[in-house]
Scaffold this active site. Structure first.
Site, PDB file in Angstrom:
ATOM      1  N   GLY A 343      -3.791  -1.392  -0.739  1.00 22.55           N
ATOM      2  CA  GLY A 343      -2.175  -1.645  -1.182  1.00 22.55           C
ATOM      3  C   GLY A 343      -1.993  -0.651  -2.163  1.00 22.55           C
ATOM      4  O   GLY A 343      -0.769  -0.148  -2.186  1.00 22.55           O
ATOM      5  N   GLU A 396      -2.942  -2.333  -9.767  1.00 20.84           N
ATOM      6  CA  GLU A 396      -2.716  -3.237  -8.472  1.00 20.84           C
ATOM      7  C   GLU A 396      -1.464  -3.126  -7.884  1.00 20.84           C
ATOM      8  O   GLU A 396      -0.629  -2.527  -8.634  1.00 20.84           O
ATOM      9  CB  GLU A 396      -2.979  -4.417  -9.106  1.00 20.84           C
ATOM     10  CG  GLU A 396      -4.226  -5.381  -9.075  1.00 20.84           C
ATOM     11  CD  GLU A 396      -4.590  -5.862  -7.845  1.00 20.84           C
ATOM     12  OE1 GLU A 396      -3.837  -5.422  -6.792  1.00 20.84           O
ATOM     13  OE2 GLU A 396      -5.395  -6.566  -7.666  1.00 20.84           O
ATOM     14  N   ASP A 400      -0.039 -11.867  -7.221  1.00 19.34           N
ATOM     15  CA  ASP A 400       1.011 -12.827  -6.474  1.00 19.34           C
ATOM     16  C   ASP A 400       0.432 -14.246  -7.188  1.00 19.34           C
ATOM     17  O   ASP A 400       0.583 -14.552  -8.169  1.00 19.34           O
ATOM     18  CB  ASP A 400       0.517 -12.840  -5.053  1.00 19.34           C
ATOM     19  CG  ASP A 400       1.272 -13.834  -4.147  1.00 19.34           C
ATOM     20  OD1 ASP A 400       1.937 -14.498  -4.672  1.00 19.34           O
ATOM     21  OD2 ASP A 400       1.169 -13.730  -2.781  1.00 19.34           O
ATOM     22  N   PHE A 449       7.571 -12.054   0.942  1.00 22.11           N
ATOM     23  CA  PHE A 449       6.605 -10.967   1.405  1.00 22.11           C
ATOM     24  C   PHE A 449       7.190  -9.629   1.561  1.00 22.11           C
ATOM     25  O   PHE A 449       8.044  -9.766   2.197  1.00 22.11           O
ATOM     26  CB  PHE A 449       5.852 -11.513   2.620  1.00 22.11           C
ATOM     27  CG  PHE A 449       4.766 -10.839   2.896  1.00 22.11           C
ATOM     28  CD1 PHE A 449       3.551 -11.306   2.569  1.00 22.11           C
ATOM     29  CD2 PHE A 449       4.536  -9.876   3.684  1.00 22.11           C
ATOM     30  CE1 PHE A 449       2.217 -10.741   2.736  1.00 22.11           C
ATOM     31  CE2 PHE A 449       3.409  -9.098   4.115  1.00 22.11           C
ATOM     32  CZ  PHE A 449       2.225  -9.535   3.640  1.00 22.11           C
ATOM     33  N   ASP A 456       1.105  -3.752   3.203  1.00 26.42           N
ATOM     34  CA  ASP A 456       1.291  -3.657   4.646  1.00 26.42           C
ATOM     35  C   ASP A 456       1.375  -5.108   5.061  1.00 26.42           C
ATOM     36  O   ASP A 456       1.358  -6.305   4.477  1.00 26.42           O
ATOM     37  CB  ASP A 456      -0.288  -3.318   5.217  1.00 26.42           C
ATOM     38  CG  ASP A 456      -1.432  -4.413   5.097  1.00 26.42           C
ATOM     39  OD1 ASP A 456      -1.248  -4.990   3.956  1.00 26.42           O
ATOM     40  OD2 ASP A 456      -2.008  -4.761   5.868  1.00 26.42           O
ATOM     41  N   ARG A 462       2.559   0.664   5.639  1.00 22.97           N
ATOM     42  CA  ARG A 462       2.099   1.168   4.665  1.00 22.97           C
ATOM     43  C   ARG A 462       2.658   2.381   4.158  1.00 22.97           C
ATOM     44  O   ARG A 462       3.127   2.891   3.004  1.00 22.97           O
ATOM     45  CB  ARG A 462       0.688   1.263   4.630  1.00 22.97           C
ATOM     46  CG  ARG A 462      -0.305  -0.019   4.440  1.00 22.97           C
ATOM     47  CD  ARG A 462      -1.672   0.506   4.490  1.00 22.97           C
ATOM     48  NE  ARG A 462      -2.815  -0.634   4.779  1.00 22.97           N
ATOM     49  CZ  ARG A 462      -3.261  -1.494   3.661  1.00 22.97           C
ATOM     50  NH1 ARG A 462      -2.516  -1.574   2.405  1.00 22.97           N
ATOM     51  NH2 ARG A 462      -3.845  -2.467   4.006  1.00 22.97           N
TER      52      ARG A 462
HETATM   53  P1  IMP Z   1      -3.340 -12.812  -5.022  1.00 20.98           P
HETATM   54  O1  IMP Z   1      -4.724 -13.016  -5.102  1.00 20.98           O
HETATM   55  O2  IMP Z   1      -2.572 -14.089  -4.783  1.00 20.98           O
HETATM   56  O3  IMP Z   1      -2.533 -12.296  -6.571  1.00 20.98           O
HETATM   57  O4  IMP Z   1      -2.930 -11.849  -4.078  1.00 20.98           O
HETATM   58  C1  IMP Z   1      -2.970 -10.395  -4.287  1.00 20.98           C
HETATM   59  C2  IMP Z   1      -3.076  -9.532  -3.116  1.00 20.98           C
HETATM   60  O5  IMP Z   1      -2.456 -10.275  -1.984  1.00 20.98           O
HETATM   61  C3  IMP Z   1      -2.565  -8.378  -3.220  1.00 20.98           C
HETATM   62  O6  IMP Z   1      -3.328  -7.154  -3.799  1.00 20.98           O
HETATM   63  C4  IMP Z   1      -2.167  -7.862  -1.791  1.00 20.98           C
HETATM   64  O7  IMP Z   1      -3.105  -7.319  -1.073  1.00 20.98           O
HETATM   65  C5  IMP Z   1      -1.844  -9.414  -1.174  1.00 20.98           C
HETATM   66  N1  IMP Z   1      -0.249  -9.565  -1.165  1.00 20.98           N
HETATM   67  C6  IMP Z   1       0.271 -10.581  -2.032  1.00 20.98           C
HETATM   68  N2  IMP Z   1       1.646 -10.617  -1.922  1.00 20.98           N
HETATM   69  C7  IMP Z   1       2.017  -9.481  -0.865  1.00 20.98           C
HETATM   70  C8  IMP Z   1       3.152  -9.045  -0.304  1.00 20.98           C
HETATM   71  O8  IMP Z   1       4.114  -9.564  -0.667  1.00 20.98           O
HETATM   72  N3  IMP Z   1       2.860  -8.100   0.523  1.00 20.98           N
HETATM   73  C9  IMP Z   1       1.627  -7.433   0.919  1.00 20.98           C
HETATM   74  N4  IMP Z   1       0.443  -7.998   0.316  1.00 20.98           N
HETATM   75  C10 IMP Z   1       0.567  -8.869  -0.457  1.00 20.98           C
END
Ligand code: IMP
Length: 498
Positions: A343, A396, A400, A449, A456, A462
């Site tokens: 990403g 990053e 999230d 999202f 993606d 992307r």
């Molecule tokens: P975390 O571990 O919950 O912080 O998730 C981080 C990863 O989740 C990011 O690096 C993305 O790959 C994916 N992600 C989280 N939210 C989104 C979104 O809104 N769109 C696309 N990918 C997301």
């Protein structure tokens, strides 16, 4: 004396046989606790262990203790028979008056008068203690303390054996030593229940295990209301995450039935302002699952790209501002920027092109579930640079829950960088579970999202130059490539824990 010595020998033999059996560790320890209490004519025996913060103690295994006693409150390692941590044996003749007892009034209510406790160690490191209580006043003899120390040594061997077996299982599963931070502490090993009250709890546990976040199941109850000495209302959050010092309550109830729980949460916050607790509503929880590719939201049909949240110009302005800031902060430090694939590719490319100082770049990638059996994060593309003594900036696309980042930061820290900071383009702060330090944040976004500019939905979108919301029946959608295996995993009946 010969009689008691013979009995003790018998008890040690039984404990050793249990240890040498194929029973699960928790069962072995329960049998040992019960036999120990019996042999010492004690009313209860418990195995108490330190959590990963090393500040709190939790009851791992016990025999003869009531529920209200077990949930009496946080057991502070420095206030509950603290000499145990120095490796000393502790005997308490009168629990009501001994200052080393943290909750004398609760002990009195339980009918506990005397206590004997010995340290519990694994390979020389103290991980807790084995304690016995009696309902009558008792002066414990050297023979008693020697016996309990022998039992504690056997318990240490049982826990060590279980740890080794788990390491072996994980090695077999991954075909190599795991890069996973040691999340399976003795405390989580022992508090893991044989079954959960609700499937959502089990799913949540998979997620925590996957990211190597230690959890304890219902280790503490909070008294919310009482009449005189009697507690009339208690609240037991589902999970405690020691490394984050945070409780988590999952509620899968409908929004309309959540009122009572909300009331309890408010009361808890008033009474215990220092306690950090997060309530995950059904909706939050479903969104969390959807991100990892399962649950009702993930199963809903995708509708395509919706409203533009951030235009290309807005993104570029923030990227430039971050690049200027980083160039100032890292002047003369030749930083190494590490991008988390995939990403991040648009953001990384624009960021470095706007930076005006010498720098190096590298990339890492992690998989969610590369094989059916994957139970932990795997690093699928490792760094090509040696980061020891380097100033590392982890770049990053979006943070999230913070679980991915938390894992990667632990991994990078173990490689001794001179400094380590995080730069993220997007921050979905409202959904944070793990409080990861973000030194540089581009834009904070709401709980939606999003796709585009590298991000993606099932590998699509992307290449959009802007960032847009994904429109979905029950939005949000899930990121790519992980859905099927998560679903398969979910369908599989989880094996009974060790
Ligand atoms: P975390 O571990 O919950 O912080 O998730 C981080 C990863 O989740 C990011 O690096 C993305 O790959 C994916 N992600 C989280 N939210 C989104 C979104 O809104 N769109 C696309 N990918 C997301």
């Amino acid at each position: 004396m010969k009689g008691s010595r013979y009995r003790y020998h018998q008890a040690v033999r039984e404990a050793t046989e249990a240890l040498n059996s194929s029973l699960p560790t928790k069962e072995v320890l329960k049998n040992i606790a019960q036999a120990t209490a019996k042999e010492l004519s004690a009313s209860a025996c418990s195995i108490v262990v330190l959590d990963s913060s090393q500040r709190q103690l939790v009851h791992g295994v016990w025999w003869g203790l009531s529920d209200s006693y077990l949930h009496k409150g946080v057991m502070d390692a420095e206030r509950s028979l603290p000499e145990l941590l120095e490796g000393k044996v502790v005997t308490v003749v009168d629990a009501a008056t001994d200052t080393r007892v943290q909750y004398p009034e609760v002990a009195a209510r339980e009918g506990i008068v005397s206590i004997m406790a010995v340290p519990l160690a694994i390979q020389g490191a103290i991980v807790g203690s084995v304690r016995v209580c009696t309902k009558e006043r008792r002066e414990f003899t050297t023979e008693d303390t020697d016996f309990l120390s022998t039992i504690a040594a056997l318990c240490g061997v049982a826990l060590d054996k279980s740890r080794l077996l788990q390491a072996l299982k994980s090695r077999r599963r991954h075909g190599r030593a795991s890069t996973q931070p040691a999340a399976t502490t003795v405390s989580s090993q022992l508090t893991r229940p044989a079954s959960f009250a609700h499937p959502s709890e089990e799913e949540f546990v998979h997620l925590l295990d996957f990211y190597g976040i230690e959890w304890l199941y219902e280790p503490r109850s909070f008294a919310l209301r009482w009449e005189g000495e009697r507690t009339t209302q208690m609240f037991t959050p589902d999970f405690y995450l020691p490394a984050l010092d945070m409780y988590i309550e999952l509620t899968t109830l409908k929004q309309s039935s959540v009122k009572e729980k909300n009331r309890k949460m408010r009361r808890l916050k008033e009474l215990y302002p220092d306690v950090k607790i997060r309530l995950l509503y059904k909706r939050d929880y479903e969104r969390l699952l959807a991100k990892y590719g399962y649950g009702p939201i993930a199963d809903a049909k995708g509708q395509g790209v919706g409203k533009v949240l951030l235009s290309s110009q807005q993104i570029q302005r923030r990227v430039k501002a971050l690049a200027v800031q980083l160039s100032q902060d890292y002047a003369d430090r030749n930083p190494l920027l590490v991008g988390m694939l995939r990403g991040v590719f648009c953001f990384m490319a624009d960021l470095v092109r706007n930076m005006s100082i010498p720098l190096d770049i590298d990339f890492m990638a992690i998989s969610y579930y590369t094989s059916e059996e994957a139970a932990a994060v795997k690093i699928t593309k490792d760094l090509e640079h040696n980061i020891a003594n380097r100033h590392v900036i982890l770049v990053e696309d979006i943070v999230d829950t913070g679980m991915t980042l938390n894992y990667i930061l632990n991994y990078l820290k173990s490689r001794d960088p001179a400094s380590l900071a995080v730069c993220t383009l997007l921050d979905k702060r409202v959904r944070r579970l793990v409080d990861v330090p973000l030194a540089y944040v581009g834009i904070e976004i709401p709980d939606e999202f999003v796709v585009g500019y590298g991000l993606d939905y099932q590998e699509k979108y992307r290449n959009l130059p802007f960032i847009a919301l994904m429109e979905q029946e029950g939005s949000p959608a899930q990121p790519s490539g992980i859905s099927a295996s998560m679903k398969r995993r979910r369908r599989r009946q989880k094996k009974a824990p060790e």
